[in-house]
Scaffold this motif. Structure first.
Motif, PDB file in Angstrom:
ATOM      1  N   THR A  87      35.847  28.242  40.881  1.00  0.00           N
ATOM      2  CA  THR A  87      37.113  28.979  40.889  1.00  0.00           C
ATOM      3  C   THR A  87      36.798  30.442  41.142  1.00  0.00           C
ATOM      4  O   THR A  87      35.644  30.884  40.997  1.00  0.00           O
ATOM      5  CB  THR A  87      37.858  28.870  39.545  1.00  0.00           C
ATOM      6  N   ILE A  88      37.808  31.198  41.507  1.00  0.00           N
ATOM      7  CA  ILE A  88      37.613  32.638  41.720  1.00  0.00           C
ATOM      8  C   ILE A  88      37.154  33.288  40.426  1.00  0.00           C
ATOM      9  O   ILE A  88      36.272  34.147  40.414  1.00  0.00           O
ATOM     10  CB  ILE A  88      38.922  33.279  42.226  1.00  0.00           C
ATOM     11  N   GLN A  89      37.749  32.868  39.304  1.00  0.00           N
ATOM     12  CA  GLN A  89      37.399  33.453  38.010  1.00  0.00           C
ATOM     13  C   GLN A  89      35.951  33.122  37.633  1.00  0.00           C
ATOM     14  O   GLN A  89      35.231  33.965  37.088  1.00  0.00           O
ATOM     15  CB  GLN A  89      38.348  32.942  36.922  1.00  0.00           C
ATOM     16  N   ASP A 132      33.659  35.165  39.790  1.00  0.00           N
ATOM     17  CA  ASP A 132      33.705  36.551  39.321  1.00  0.00           C
ATOM     18  C   ASP A 132      32.809  36.729  38.099  1.00  0.00           C
ATOM     19  O   ASP A 132      32.083  37.718  37.979  1.00  0.00           O
ATOM     20  CB  ASP A 132      35.156  36.923  38.989  1.00  0.00           C
ATOM     21  N   GLN A 133      32.842  35.756  37.189  1.00  0.00           N
ATOM     22  CA  GLN A 133      31.982  35.803  36.010  1.00  0.00           C
ATOM     23  C   GLN A 133      30.510  35.748  36.424  1.00  0.00           C
ATOM     24  O   GLN A 133      29.671  36.467  35.876  1.00  0.00           O
ATOM     25  CB  GLN A 133      32.306  34.610  35.095  1.00  0.00           C
ATOM     26  N   SER A 152      31.039  44.325  42.328  1.00  0.00           N
ATOM     27  CA  SER A 152      30.874  43.682  41.023  1.00  0.00           C
ATOM     28  C   SER A 152      30.114  44.530  40.013  1.00  0.00           C
ATOM     29  O   SER A 152      30.196  44.291  38.811  1.00  0.00           O
ATOM     30  CB  SER A 152      30.129  42.356  41.201  1.00  0.00           C
ATOM     31  N   ASP A 189      40.107  27.224  35.097  1.00  0.00           N
ATOM     32  CA  ASP A 189      39.492  28.557  35.122  1.00  0.00           C
ATOM     33  C   ASP A 189      38.547  28.756  33.946  1.00  0.00           C
ATOM     34  O   ASP A 189      37.425  29.256  34.104  1.00  0.00           O
ATOM     35  CB  ASP A 189      40.567  29.654  35.104  1.00  0.00           C
ATOM     36  N   SER A 236      35.437  26.664  34.273  1.00  0.00           N
ATOM     37  CA  SER A 236      34.545  27.260  35.273  1.00  0.00           C
ATOM     38  C   SER A 236      33.760  28.423  34.683  1.00  0.00           C
ATOM     39  O   SER A 236      32.536  28.532  34.871  1.00  0.00           O
ATOM     40  CB  SER A 236      35.369  27.728  36.474  1.00  0.00           C
ATOM     41  N   ILE A 237      34.444  29.277  33.945  1.00  0.00           N
ATOM     42  CA  ILE A 237      33.792  30.441  33.333  1.00  0.00           C
ATOM     43  C   ILE A 237      32.734  30.003  32.328  1.00  0.00           C
ATOM     44  O   ILE A 237      31.615  30.521  32.307  1.00  0.00           O
ATOM     45  CB  ILE A 237      34.841  31.350  32.666  1.00  0.00           C
TER      46      ILE A 237
END
Length: 487
Positions: A179-181, A184-185, A210, A7, A10-11
């Motif tokens: 990833t979802i995170q 989202d970022q 968002s 995570d 990914s961010i």
């Protein structure tokens, strides 16, 4: 040495990609129309050149659809889309109205976040990169994990071609650790200016929630009405071609057929003649259990699969040569699987007593799911087509054409696109087929053409006109009262 978990990696990757994309977009923003056009052409040429390789990669990785049809989709996303936008002006002064002293100037939105689904991965990457760069934007992709390799290969191919044509490094990029995170970022980052979302309902809702401006598409669930004046063999041909194209993975594909009682027998016979198999009641119930999951979402086991695979999954015996499975239905609702979106060669079949009743049935289906998207009518009666156009809660009413290819602008004169807006009724920000025009802003330069004194001089004239109108209304009211009193 401490290793970051997936995570966090990914961010951090997203933050780096956005930084590079912002710097690249600043360079794109000062390029000439000729330079931008050269980049767009390079993207289109590369996508078209590698259309077969990418189609096979997408099919092998996801198992969705047919690789032969994915070649067509890649060709559409590159060559067809490019041909429709190549002469579009997207840099500098777009229009100048010297009489009214108004000038319009193109302004790129900036950094675009491109969300990519697993159903149409490679074609959507080519299309979104092409329209984004044509409008002077950079783009960072968030790939669906189930199509990661084919998406990354597509990004690599078009990015290298674009750079050779003068595109700044970082203008076309993708997450490699989805990833979802991380996504989202990407959607919430302050330097992302617009989200171009294609995917499932939860992803699209997340995009709109968002805080970043977004263009998203809702689910398709388009009915196809075969009105009694239609050329029935041609209508059935169009529906079967559409529903079997890439095994129904394009959301504009038909999900149900609606016919009038007077023509039902002819339509059923034609479907059977062309490869449609009408499931007996017991078999329809058996298959119905596989269409939706317990939580009400579409079962991924049927998405983009062949009729043979679906029949085996549901333990059905179907005739050889079957192209599409049909189930007669009378109900519509969240818990009625055949009335829902089915990205597979499965159709619901409704019969109504009249075209008016069919019209209402189509509205009911769309309001249940798919409002704002697309529907099809097969008819030679222009007045009935007009009535459907006035009433249907869709952004695209297609006439006498396959839903899949008509909706994306392949067999119609709609803007060629793989992101189809659903408008406010579908929870979207636009009802357009998305093109570069949706990915730029317009700065308007307006010269003064009146003074305050001019407005003041007009006020008494306006007031006098209003008074005269009021007098006329009073006179009419008096006449009406006199007539009524004498009755």
């Amino acid at each position: 040495m401490e290793t970051l978990d997936k995570d966090l990696r990914s961010i951090q990757e997203v933050r780096n990609l956005i930084k590079n994309a912002k710097e690249a977009q600043a360079k794109l923003a000062v390029m000439s129309q000729e330079q931008i056009d050269a980049i767009a052409k390079a993207i289109a040429d590369a996508g078209y050149e590698h259309r077969e390789k990418l189609a096979k990669m997408a099919y092998e990785e996801t198992g969705f659809g047919r690789w032969q049809d994915k070649i067509v989709k890649n060709a559409f996303a590159s060559k067809h889309v490019y041909e429709s936008i190549k002469d579009m002006k997207t840099v500098g002064v777009l229009k100048e109205d010297k009489a009214n002293k108004i000038m319009e100037v193109a302004v790129p939105v900036g950094v675009v976040a491109g969300l990519i689904p697993s159903t149409n991965p490679t074609s959507t990457v080519i299309y979104k990169a092409l329209i984004s760069l044509k409008a002077g934007n950079s783009i960072v992709f968030s790939p669906h994990p189930n199509a990661l390799n084919s998406i990354l290969e597509t990004v690599n191919i078009i990015n290298e071609a674009a750079k050779q044509a003068g595109c700044p490094d970082g203008a076309i990029a993708s997450m490699t650790v989805p990833t979802i995170q991380g996504t989202d970022q990407l959607m919430k980052h302050k330097d992302v200016d617009l989200i171009l979302a294609t995917g499932g309902t939860p992803m699209v809702k997340a995009a709109y929630s968002s805080g970043t401006p977004a263009i998203g598409v809702g689910p398709g669930n388009g009915p196809a009405f075969i009105e009694k004046s239609a050329n029935i063999p041609l209508a059935v041909k169009h529906i079967l071609e559409s529903k079997t194209f890439d095994n129904g993975t394009i959301c504009a594909s038909e999900q149900s057929v609606v016919v009038e009682t007077c023509s039902k027998d002819a339509v059923v016979a034609e479907f059977k003649k062309q490869g449609g198999y009408f499931l007996p009641t017991e078999e329809a119930a058996q298959l119905g259990k596989f269409i939706m999951r317990a939580n009400g979402s579409m079962n991924p086991q049927i998405v983009g699969k062949s009729v043979e695979h679906i029949a085996k999954l549901a333990n059905l015996q179907i005739p050889e040569g079957t192209r599409v499975l049909l189930a007669e239905e009378t109900r519509v609702g969240h818990n009625v699987p055949y009335s829902r979106e089915k990205l597979a060669p499965i159709l619901a079949f409704y019969t109504e007593d009249s075209w008016e009743a069919a019209c209402e049935r189509c509205i009911e289906i769309l309001n249940g799911e798919g409002a704002g998207h697309t529907m099809v009518i097969h008819s030679d009666n222009e007045e009935i087509v007009r009535q459907f156009a006035l009433k249907k809660p869709v952004s695209r009413l297609l006439v006498n054409t396959p839903g899949t290819l008509g909706g994306i602008g392949a067999t119609t004169a709609l803007a060629p696109a793989l992101t189809l807006g659903c408008g406010a009724v579908g929870g979207g920000s636009t009802s357009d087929n998305i093109s570069p025009l949706n990915l730029m802003n317009i700065r308007r330069v307006a010269y003064g053409v009146k003074e305050l004194e001019d407005l003041a001089e007009q006020a008494p004239q306006i007031e006098e006109a209003v008074i005269k109108l009021a007098d006329k209304e009073q006179l009419i009211n008096m006449i009406v009262k006199r007539i009524l009193s004498e009755l």
